[in-house]
Design a protein around this motif. Structure first.
Motif, PDB file in Angstrom:
ATOM      1  N   UNK A   4       0.839  -1.183   0.000  1.00 46.74           N
ATOM      2  CA  UNK A   4       0.000   0.000   0.000  1.00 46.74           C
ATOM      3  C   UNK A   4       0.880   1.241   0.000  1.00 46.74           C
ATOM      4  N   UNK A   5       0.663   2.136  -0.964  1.00 44.03           N
ATOM      5  CA  UNK A   5       1.528   3.303  -1.126  1.00 44.03           C
ATOM      6  C   UNK A   5       1.509   4.211   0.092  1.00 44.03           C
ATOM      7  N   UNK A   6       0.340   4.426   0.685  1.00 49.54           N
ATOM      8  CA  UNK A   6       0.255   5.327   1.834  1.00 49.54           C
ATOM      9  C   UNK A   6       0.676   4.700   3.139  1.00 49.54           C
ATOM     10  N   UNK A   7       0.954   3.413   3.138  1.00 47.25           N
ATOM     11  CA  UNK A   7       1.317   2.720   4.361  1.00 47.25           C
ATOM     12  C   UNK A   7       0.108   2.099   5.038  1.00 47.25           C
ATOM     13  N   UNK A   8       0.362   1.366   6.100  1.00 48.49           N
ATOM     14  CA  UNK A   8      -0.688   0.661   6.839  1.00 48.49           C
ATOM     15  C   UNK A   8      -0.844   1.280   8.224  1.00 48.49           C
ATOM     16  N   UNK A  16       1.078   3.916  12.577  1.00 48.82           N
ATOM     17  CA  UNK A  16       1.524   3.289  11.336  1.00 48.82           C
ATOM     18  C   UNK A  16       2.275   2.003  11.652  1.00 48.82           C
ATOM     19  N   UNK A  17       2.010   0.968  10.866  1.00 48.03           N
ATOM     20  CA  UNK A  17       2.675  -0.321  11.087  1.00 48.03           C
ATOM     21  C   UNK A  17       3.359  -0.754   9.796  1.00 48.03           C
ATOM     22  N   UNK A  18       4.399  -1.569   9.893  1.00 50.04           N
ATOM     23  CA  UNK A  18       5.113  -2.006   8.688  1.00 50.04           C
ATOM     24  C   UNK A  18       4.340  -3.069   7.920  1.00 50.04           C
ATOM     25  N   UNK A  19       4.621  -3.154   6.637  1.00 44.58           N
ATOM     26  CA  UNK A  19       4.036  -4.200   5.819  1.00 44.58           C
ATOM     27  C   UNK A  19       4.858  -5.469   5.882  1.00 44.58           C
TER      28      UNK A  19
END
Length: 221
Positions: A4-8, A16-19
């Motif tokens: 996801x471009x905007x992040x999770x 915000x969490x890492x993919x």
């Protein structure tokens, strides 16, 4: 399956969490890549130019599957727009044809694509596509590589848990499938596992290590 471009973010909309791929990339074994770059250097080649050169047969077949998943028509014009040497394109077409035959035999159905999901329990995200194979919910991913790597299993195991946390009434009962397209020849290989418990355990360790690594890096700034 993409990122996801905007992040999770968690449900609070702030955390915000890492993919999955970000976590795996932090600890990816790079020995093979370093050796490859060194070898090209001894031959007087720039690894960046080689990396960005015309697509291999495996890469083209991989792209064709991605397009097919997203309901694009794979026509002669589609292949022509990809360019490349005739031999490479022919290999890619055969590989994609083998995939289509497998998809028909297994009754592959794509229910959703690019469905961004987040785990509130383990604080990570991912964007798996939704598949059913022979009428059963399954995890499916595809790679362009010369061989399988343990990180592939860790990735699809993490996707499976991510799906089940967000869809508790629709568990993964059809196992884990990995489609591999050989880089040079585009040969199509299908691999299947009924469970990946060890791979999931490995991901949890990597998730914890990811946070430790972030803190340690802050302490050495």
């Amino acid at each position: 399956m993409g990122t996801l471009k905007g992040g999770y973010f968690l449900k609070d909309g702030k955390t915000k969490v890492p993919g999955v791929t970000t976590i795996l990339s932090r600890f990816k074994e790079s020995g093979g890549l370093i050796h490859w770059a060194w070898k090209l250097g001894t031959e007087g080649k720039d690894y960046r130019e080689v990396r960005d050169s015309a697509a291999s047969a495996g890469t083209m077949a991989h792209e064709a599957v991605e397009a097919w998943i997203h309901d694009e028509l794979i026509t002669d014009q589609w292949w022509a727009l990809k360019g490349g040497e005739a031999t490479i394109v022919e290999r890619a077409k055969k590989s994609f044809g083998a995939f289509l035959e497998w998809a028909d035999q297994t009754q592959l159905k794509v229910d959703e694509t690019e469905c961004a999901l987040v785990s509130e329990d383990h604080k990570y995200g991912g964007t798996p596509d939704a598949f059913t194979i022979k009428g059963k919910r399954a995890v499916l991913d595809w790679k362009t590589s010369g061989r399988l790597y343990p990180e592939y299993l860790i990735q699809i195991a993490a996707y499976g848990k991510l799906w089940e946390e967000n869809h508790p009434n629709d568990p993964i009962v059809g196992g884990f499938h990995l489609l591999r397209f050989d880089k040079e020849y585009g040969d199509f290989h299908h691999h299947f596992w009924t469970e990946l418990n060890t791979a999931w355990a490995a991901f949890l360790h990597l998730r914890a290590l990811y946070e430790c690594d972030k803190e340690l890096k802050r302490r050495v700034l």
